[in-house]
Design a protein around this motif. Structure first.
Motif, short mmCIF file in Angstrom:
data_model
loop_
_atom_site.label_atom_id
_atom_site.label_comp_id
_atom_site.label_asym_id
_atom_site.label_seq_id
_atom_site.Cartn_x
_atom_site.Cartn_y
_atom_site.Cartn_z
N THR A 55 0.84 -1.20 0.00
CA THR A 55 0.00 0.00 0.00
C THR A 55 0.87 1.25 0.00
O THR A 55 2.05 1.22 0.36
N LEU A 98 -7.32 -2.51 -0.54
CA LEU A 98 -7.46 -1.86 0.77
C LEU A 98 -7.46 -0.34 0.61
O LEU A 98 -6.73 0.21 -0.22
N TRP A 156 -11.07 -3.25 3.76
CA TRP A 156 -10.65 -3.97 2.57
C TRP A 156 -11.61 -5.10 2.27
O TRP A 156 -12.34 -5.59 3.15
#
Length: 332
Positions: free
Chosen positions: A211, A264, A277
């Motif tokens: 991420t 997510l 998520w």
């Protein structure tokens, strides 16, 4: 500012599962989105993680499951061999929701998880961690809601590595579960004695995260899976067991697993942060159950899961102020 998403990296480590999550007690996917390998800033953190799982299949034989885990983590001022020591405690709860019109919904208070994490900062935004702990399921007095993994203490080992530079969280975490064997049901508290001795297989989980933070927002991809390991074997024939039926000495688990992929998103509100998520199985050994015969069919039972997490630091130690520059005066 404290990196709240790092705080969850050590704290949301005690989720617990039903047999529908394969054999593992630790829920696959519980650590995605978290920088598990990075040491936490010193302080106390509260985290609540909730997941809801819905498998494919006929409503007459399919059951949705959910797990809620309130977690408390204390990132201590102490270090062991250069690693920050972090203490974790959590009392998870499992819920089941039958899709059958005549089915019953249930909830089970799972044995409390207690454990510790040793997290090293290796420099260059890289951290590694080692977790050791136990789910005290035997405090359920053998009830376990009829689930063998919840009638036996689960011992857990975890190994994580994280890169957290430039707003990235690139993390891999490997979790190993093994059990007291055999798990036993004594026949009281509504659990029939014919469950007898059970032999859960060990399990291995892998959680993956990639991420990136953009200001207060976070977005990225996650993946996770679990696999049942070869069973260590039941007791020899003729060994006494709790029940008097053919199910005494049952091997539970016996192979199989699944893997899911998803996305997510997160947001940092300052005082607390949230993550959400969704993931879908891309491979599974689970099979749909026929509503007519009650037996597994040859159709795969893929599942969809939704997750939500809240991370709130309760107390953090203020960072030491930077020293004030002192003018350099030279005399010639």
């Amino acid at each position: 500012m404290v990196k709240y998403w790092l705080a969850a990296g050590a704290a949301a480590l005690s989720l617990t599962a039903t047999a529908s999550y394969a054999q593992t007690t630790t829920v696959p996917g519980e650590q995605v989105g978290l920088a598990i390998g990075a040491p936490l800033p010193e302080g106390v953190y509260a985290i609540n993680t909730f997941t809801y799982r819905s498998p494919d299949g006929p409503n007459a034989t399919s059951t949705d499951t959910a797990v809620n885990v309130p977690v408390l983590v204390w990132s201590t001022p102490w270090k062991v061999l250069g690693a920050r020591f972090e203490a974790v405690i959590a009392p998870p709860t499992i819920f089941t929701f039958s899709r059958n019109a005549g089915g019953r919904d249930t909830s089970i208070n799972v044995g409390t998880f207690v454990g510790g994490i040793f997290a090293w900062d290796l420099g260059n935004n890289v951290g590694v961690s080692y977790l050791s702990g136990v789910y005290l399921n035997e405090l359920n007095a053998g009830r376990g809601g009829g689930l063998p993994i919840l009638a036996s203490n689960t011992y857990r080992q975890g190994f994580g590595i994280s890169y957290t530079g430039d707003g990235w969280n690139i993390t891999a975490n490997l979790t190993y579960n093994f059990y007291d064997t055999p798990a036993r049901f004594g026949g009281r508290n509504g659990i029939p004695g014919f469950y007898g001795s059970q032999f859960p297989t060990d399990a291995l989980n892998l959680d993956l995260t990639a991420t990136k933070k953009f200001g207060k927002f976070e977005i990225g991809a996650i993946g996770y899976g679990t696999a049942n390991l070869p069973n260590r074997g039941p007791l020899p024939l003729g060994t006494p067991c709790a029940g008097n039926f053919a199910t005494c000495g049952t091997v539970v688990g016996g192979g199989g697993g699944r893997f899911a992929l998803g996305g997510l998103v997160g947001y940092d509100f300052g005082k607390f942060s949230v993550q959400a998520w969704i993931a879908r199985d891309v491979a599974t050994s689970a099979k749909q159950v026929s509503p007519v015969t009650g037996l597994p069919t040859n159709r795969d039972a893929y599942s969809t899961e939704g997750w939500f997490r809240v991370i709130a630091p309760l107390y953090t130690v203020a960072a030491a102020p930077e020293p004030t520059p002192v003018p350099l005066v030279r005399k010639y």
